[in-house]
Write a protein that holds these residues in place. Structure first.
Motif, PDB file in Angstrom:
ATOM      1  N   ASP A   1    -102.728  -7.399  47.294  1.00 27.86           N
ATOM      2  CA  ASP A   1    -101.293  -7.274  47.034  1.00 27.86           C
ATOM      3  C   ASP A   1    -100.996  -6.091  46.119  1.00 27.86           C
ATOM      4  O   ASP A   1     -99.879  -5.585  46.094  1.00 27.86           O
ATOM      5  N   ALA A   2    -101.987  -5.681  45.340  1.00 30.26           N
ATOM      6  CA  ALA A   2    -101.874  -4.535  44.437  1.00 30.26           C
ATOM      7  C   ALA A   2    -103.290  -4.062  44.116  1.00 30.26           C
ATOM      8  O   ALA A   2    -104.258  -4.809  44.282  1.00 30.26           O
ATOM      9  N   ILE A   3    -103.411  -2.816  43.673  1.00 27.01           N
ATOM     10  CA  ILE A   3    -104.710  -2.246  43.330  1.00 27.01           C
ATOM     11  C   ILE A   3    -104.638  -1.638  41.935  1.00 27.01           C
ATOM     12  O   ILE A   3    -103.709  -0.898  41.624  1.00 27.01           O
ATOM     13  N   LEU A   4    -105.619  -1.980  41.102  1.00 25.02           N
ATOM     14  CA  LEU A   4    -105.823  -1.328  39.813  1.00 25.02           C
ATOM     15  C   LEU A   4    -106.963  -0.355  40.038  1.00 25.02           C
ATOM     16  O   LEU A   4    -108.055  -0.764  40.419  1.00 25.02           O
ATOM     17  N   LEU A   5    -106.718   0.917  39.813  1.00 24.27           N
ATOM     18  CA  LEU A   5    -107.672   1.941  40.195  1.00 24.27           C
ATOM     19  C   LEU A   5    -107.970   2.861  39.025  1.00 24.27           C
ATOM     20  O   LEU A   5    -107.063   3.491  38.484  1.00 24.27           O
ATOM     21  N   ASP A   6    -109.233   2.926  38.631  1.00 27.42           N
ATOM     22  CA  ASP A   6    -109.624   3.839  37.561  1.00 27.42           C
ATOM     23  C   ASP A   6    -109.491   5.266  38.066  1.00 27.42           C
ATOM     24  O   ASP A   6    -109.891   5.582  39.178  1.00 27.42           O
ATOM     25  N   TRP A   7    -108.928   6.128  37.264  1.00 26.92           N
ATOM     26  CA  TRP A   7    -108.687   7.504  37.676  1.00 26.92           C
ATOM     27  C   TRP A   7    -109.946   8.349  37.646  1.00 26.92           C
ATOM     28  O   TRP A   7    -109.997   9.402  38.253  1.00 26.92           O
ATOM     29  N   ASN A   8    -110.976   7.906  36.929  1.00 24.17           N
ATOM     30  CA  ASN A   8    -112.197   8.701  36.756  1.00 24.17           C
ATOM     31  C   ASN A   8    -113.422   8.006  37.350  1.00 24.17           C
ATOM     32  O   ASN A   8    -114.405   7.791  36.665  1.00 24.17           O
ATOM     33  N   MET A   9    -113.376   7.656  38.615  1.00 19.50           N
ATOM     34  CA  MET A   9    -114.503   6.996  39.266  1.00 19.50           C
ATOM     35  C   MET A   9    -115.464   8.030  39.855  1.00 19.50           C
ATOM     36  O   MET A   9    -115.054   9.139  40.195  1.00 19.50           O
TER      37      MET A   9
ATOM     38  N   LEU B   1     -99.694  -4.518  31.532  1.00 27.57           N
ATOM     39  CA  LEU B   1    -100.010  -4.576  32.953  1.00 27.57           C
ATOM     40  C   LEU B   1     -98.936  -5.357  33.707  1.00 27.57           C
ATOM     41  O   LEU B   1     -98.475  -4.937  34.769  1.00 27.57           O
ATOM     42  N   TYR B   2     -98.500  -6.470  33.159  1.00 29.39           N
ATOM     43  CA  TYR B   2     -97.435  -7.263  33.770  1.00 29.39           C
ATOM     44  C   TYR B   2     -96.175  -6.421  33.945  1.00 29.39           C
ATOM     45  O   TYR B   2     -95.563  -6.412  35.010  1.00 29.39           O
ATOM     46  N   PHE B   3     -95.779  -5.701  32.896  1.00 28.81           N
ATOM     47  CA  PHE B   3     -94.598  -4.850  32.968  1.00 28.81           C
ATOM     48  C   PHE B   3     -94.737  -3.823  34.092  1.00 28.81           C
ATOM     49  O   PHE B   3     -93.812  -3.596  34.858  1.00 28.81           O
ATOM     50  N   THR B   4     -95.903  -3.221  34.198  1.00 30.49           N
ATOM     51  CA  THR B   4     -96.140  -2.216  35.233  1.00 30.49           C
ATOM     52  C   THR B   4     -96.030  -2.833  36.626  1.00 30.49           C
ATOM     53  O   THR B   4     -95.425  -2.262  37.525  1.00 30.49           O
ATOM     54  N   LEU B   5     -96.600  -4.011  36.809  1.00 31.12           N
ATOM     55  CA  LEU B   5     -96.568  -4.664  38.117  1.00 31.12           C
ATOM     56  C   LEU B   5     -95.161  -5.134  38.507  1.00 31.12           C
ATOM     57  O   LEU B   5     -94.765  -5.025  39.660  1.00 31.12           O
TER      58      LEU B   5
END
Length: 87
Positions: A20-28, A76-80
């Motif tokens: 439903d959503a993705i949390l993605l590290d920018w430096n993988m 995180l809640y606010f962002t989602l």
């Protein structure tokens, strides 16, 4: 929740789990968060509007739409919930 260690693994995991959503590290490793986001969006359909939230330990003034780590759960809640996603 599905976890991936590299950008390529994140793209594969997204396709396999249909989140439903993705949390993605920018430096993988192997494929950074920007490249992984492009690959996910390229699948079209619902993938074009899926919320993808970028996270990084190296936030700077140019990364206004990227959440800095560590972050609080209410951030995180606010962002989602309240922040429109960015394509």
């Amino acid at each position: 929740m599905v976890e991936a260690g590299t950008g390529r693994d994140a793209v594969r995991a997204a396709a396999a789990s249909q989140p439903d959503a993705i949390l993605l590290d920018w430096n993988m490793p192997n494929m950074d968060g920007y490249e992984a986001t492009q690959a996910i969006r390229a699948a079209g359909g619902a993938w074009k509007t899926l919320p993808i939230i970028a996270l990084t330990a190296r936030a700077n003034a140019y990364a206004k739409r990227i959440n800095a780590k560590p972050f609080l759960s209410n951030e995180l809640y606010f962002t989602l919930v309240y922040r429109p996603h960015v394509n």
